[in-house]
Each structure stands twice: as C-alpha cells, then as structure tokens.
Design a protein around this motif. Structure first.
Motif, short mmCIF file in Angstrom:
data_model
loop_
_atom_site.label_atom_id
_atom_site.label_comp_id
_atom_site.label_asym_id
_atom_site.label_seq_id
_atom_site.Cartn_x
_atom_site.Cartn_y
_atom_site.Cartn_z
N ALA A 27 10.63 0.00 54.68
CA ALA A 27 11.08 -0.96 53.67
C ALA A 27 9.91 -1.69 53.05
O ALA A 27 10.00 -2.87 52.73
CB ALA A 27 12.05 -1.94 54.30
N THR A 29 7.42 -3.32 50.60
CA THR A 29 7.45 -3.78 49.22
C THR A 29 6.08 -4.32 48.87
O THR A 29 5.47 -5.05 49.65
CB THR A 29 8.52 -4.87 49.00
N SER A 31 4.10 -6.22 45.63
CA SER A 31 4.29 -6.86 44.33
C SER A 31 3.00 -7.56 43.92
O SER A 31 2.40 -8.29 44.71
CB SER A 31 5.44 -7.88 44.41
N GLN A 48 5.42 -6.87 51.93
CA GLN A 48 6.35 -6.97 53.06
C GLN A 48 6.41 -5.63 53.77
O GLN A 48 6.59 -4.60 53.13
CB GLN A 48 7.74 -7.37 52.57
N ASP A 53 5.62 1.40 58.56
CA ASP A 53 5.54 1.32 57.10
C ASP A 53 4.12 1.55 56.60
O ASP A 53 3.16 1.48 57.37
CB ASP A 53 5.98 -0.08 56.65
N ALA A 55 1.79 0.40 52.96
CA ALA A 55 1.66 -0.23 51.65
C ALA A 55 0.28 0.09 51.11
O ALA A 55 -0.72 -0.03 51.82
CB ALA A 55 1.86 -1.74 51.74
#
Length: 231
Positions: A27, A29, A31, A48, A53, A55
């Motif tokens: 999940a 995220t 930004s 996040q 995960d 990123a």
C-alpha cells in the motif's frame, strides 16, 4: 521414514500463518507534497509504507546540503537545500533506505548536476509546528526542531555514488533528510539529482516464530524416536 501426520499438519499450518504475516498487501503511497504546509519543516515528499512495500522517487538537492564545512558544528545541514521526507510506517518493519546519484533530473529551468555524493539522516516524528531556520544538525538533535529526534545517519564517508542503511523500526512517523556531502572540491556546487528507494520487510512476530520453532523441535524429537525404534 514416516513422520507423524499430525505433526506435519501442525508444521504446515504454522508455516502458512507465517507466510500470511510476511506477505502484507502493498500500500505504498508517494506524494510530492507537505502533510502540513503552513508550519514546521517544508517537506518535499510524503511517503506511506506498509510492512512489505517499496517507494521510489527522485529529485535534486544542494551539493553541500547535508554537510556545509562553513557551517558551525552541530548545524552542518542546509534546511532549504536538503529534501525532507515525511515518512509513515504502518507496521513494525525492517526499513531499507538507499539514496543514489541520479543524472538527468530536471529542475524548474534546467537539468540538475550529476555530481551528488548522497547522504541522509533519519529522525523520529514529524515537525509540523514552528518556523524553519536555515541550518540543522545532521548527526543529532536540533534545538529549533523540537518535535523530532535523531535516530541515524549515513554520511557517505567513502564518497560513493550510493548510500544504504537498514533499520528495524516500530510503526509511526519519521522524518528523512536527503542531501549531499561532497569532497573538498570548489567545482562541486549547485543542485544535483538523486533517486531514493525505500523498502520494507516484515518483522516476524515472536509468538508465531516461537510456535514454528517449537513444532520443528517436536518434529526433530519424533524423527529421532522413529529412528531409534527402527534400529
């Protein structure tokens, strides 16, 4: 040699439980935004991450933004030419931080330089109140940043084009500052590009891991006894 089917069933169930624990739904995220833009630190990124995960993002920072030799001891970082990441970890995790030199990153008017010697610092919490000052401590706490506390840093003392650090952290809010720490070379000035990769891996739950190890131990005892009987 045959092993008790009930024991094998227990092993299978516990292994499945660990598998479900370690394969969380991704999940992440990312930004390009500040979670609280009116006050506090000016964060460039909000990220996040769940417990399993990845990123990825890229931008540019000042050549000496993490370590300005002319700044006083304890305030070597330039607040406004570093990049700040408001990071939220949703679960306890093994957090891996890698910052690489990235050529070809566009700026508002040109292309960022390709001579970055990346460095970073990690702090606990977000700074969402007060006013920014120009300098901050990259290797400890800073008086005017009173809502976050220093955890770790990667200074890139070997002058590599990439830095990496891995930490086991509880869920919560963290602040990551990204900057440059170049050698003493007057030609390395201006802004230079970076790419960041943040990955997480789940931390095994002690209770579940303990049950699995117990089941493996039972299996070993049963196997030894079976062998002794067959002898």
């Amino acid at each position: 040699m045959k092993v008790n089917s009930k024991i094998m069933t227990l092993i299978s169930l516990l292994s499945a439980s660990l598998s479900l624990t370690s394969n969380s739904v991704q999940a992440a995220t990312v930004s390009f935004s500040d979670p609280v833009p009116e006050e506090g630190l000016s964060y460039e990124w909000t990220v996040q991450l769940d417990s399993d995960d990845t990123a990825e993002f890229s931008y540019y920072v000042g050549a000496k933004s993490w370590n300005e030799p002319a700044n006083p001891v304890g305030l070597k970082g330039w607040t406004h030419t570093s990049n700040w990441v408001a990071l939220e970890l949703l679960e306890p995790t093994q957090l891996n931080i890698q910052i690489d030199r990235q050529p070809g990153v566009p700026t508002a008017t040109d292309i960022a330089g390709d001579q970055l010697y990346p460095a970073f610092s990690l702090y606990k919490g977000w700074q969402n109140s007060g006013e920014e000052d120009h300098q901050y401590n990259t290797v400890g706490n800073t008086d005017w940043i009173d809502e976050i506390s220093y955890l770790a840093h990667a200074a890139n003392e070997n002058l590599a084009i990439s830095v990496f650090e891995s930490l086991t952290l509880p869920a919560g809010l963290y602040s990551l500052s990204i900057g440059g720490n170049p050698p003493e070379d007057p030609s390395i000035v201006g802004f230079h590009g970076y790419s960041a990769t943040l990955t997480t891996a789940p931390v095994p739950e002690p209770a579940t891991s303990g049950l699995l190890f117990m089941a493996i131990g039972i299996l070993g005892i049963a196997t030894r006894r079976q062998s002794e009987v067959q002898k």
